[in-house]
Design an enzyme around this catalytic site. Structure first.
Site, PDB file in Angstrom:
ATOM      1  CB  THR A 125     -10.770 -12.991 -10.024  1.00  0.00           C
ATOM      2  OG1 THR A 125      -9.977 -12.635 -11.161  1.00  0.00           O
ATOM      3  CG2 THR A 125     -12.235 -13.079 -10.424  1.00  0.00           C
ATOM      4  CE  LYS A 164      -7.939   5.458 -19.319  1.00  0.00           C
ATOM      5  NZ  LYS A 164      -8.214   6.618 -20.141  1.00  0.00           N
ATOM      6  CG  HIS A 184     -18.672 -21.555   0.663  1.00  0.00           C
ATOM      7  ND1 HIS A 184     -18.698 -21.780   2.013  1.00  0.00           N
ATOM      8  CD2 HIS A 184     -19.294 -20.364   0.479  1.00  0.00           C
ATOM      9  CE1 HIS A 184     -19.322 -20.793   2.615  1.00  0.00           C
ATOM     10  NE2 HIS A 184     -19.687 -19.908   1.709  1.00  0.00           N
ATOM     11  CG  ASN A 189     -24.089   5.336  -3.592  1.00  0.00           C
ATOM     12  OD1 ASN A 189     -25.232   5.355  -3.137  1.00  0.00           O
ATOM     13  ND2 ASN A 189     -23.637   6.234  -4.444  1.00  0.00           N
TER      14      ASN A 189
END
Length: 183
Positions: free
Chosen positions: A163, A181, A113, A83
């Site tokens: 992450t 879940k 970085h 999108n």
């Protein structure tokens, strides 16, 4: 090793390298061409994606505005929807499977970085590939960080920052994204 070889090996490299700058400049030009195409000319958009990306399956659509760092490191399967305002910092490879939907304002980045400012002053970076498996839905305004794999059938809630790897068939959300879940 050249900086490009270092980058591809996943070790620290200088992003101020001429070869890497030239690659990014080419990507800027190709993205500008893509974003200049009439938004209703799906065939022309698709043909431009096939020219600028590493590989593109069938029924692939990306809305304006699309930006990337290389283009040739992006590999998209069949039945893909990206999108508005999708950014893919594909310093390293980004592999996207079949039947994937990505919401607006999403960032997928393979680059990071150093925490040490002295290394940042030397224009240092590191990059790790990202994998998005089949049947994944990524909501709007999501950030996917370097080295992440999002498993088959997973859903990433809007606004999440991914992450670490997402297990298959799970719903994750939050900052950082955590499993909410099993689906």
């Amino acid at each position: 090793m050249t900086n490009l070889e270092k980058c591809n090996a996943g070790v620290a490299y200088s992003f101020a390298d001429d070869e890497l700058i030239a690659r990014k400049t080419r990507a800027i030009v190709e993205c500008e061409r893509f974003n200049a195409i009439d938004g209703t000319d799906y065939e022309a958009q698709y043909e431009q994606l096939k020219r600028m990306l590493g590989s593109v399956g069938e029924r692939v659509w990306i809305a304006k505005t699309f930006n990337c760092d290389c283009g040739k490191n992006i590999h998209i399967g069949n039945d893909f929807t990206g999108n508005h305002n999708l950014t893919v910092l594909d310093i390293r490879e980004v592999r996207i499977g079949d039947h994937v939907m990505i919401g607006p304002g999403t960032l997928i980045t393979t680059v990071t970085h150093p925490l040490d400012y002295r290394q940042r002053r030397q224009y240092m970076a590191e990059a790790q590939p990202v994998v998005i498996e089949d049947d994944v839905w990524i909501g709007g305004n999501v950030t996917v960080l370097p080295g992440v794999t999002i498993g088959q059938g997973a859903v990433v809630a809007a606004g999440a920052v991914v992450t670490r790897d997402v297990p298959p068939r799970t719903l994750v959300g939050g900052v950082p994204a955590k499993v909410i879940k099993t689906l």
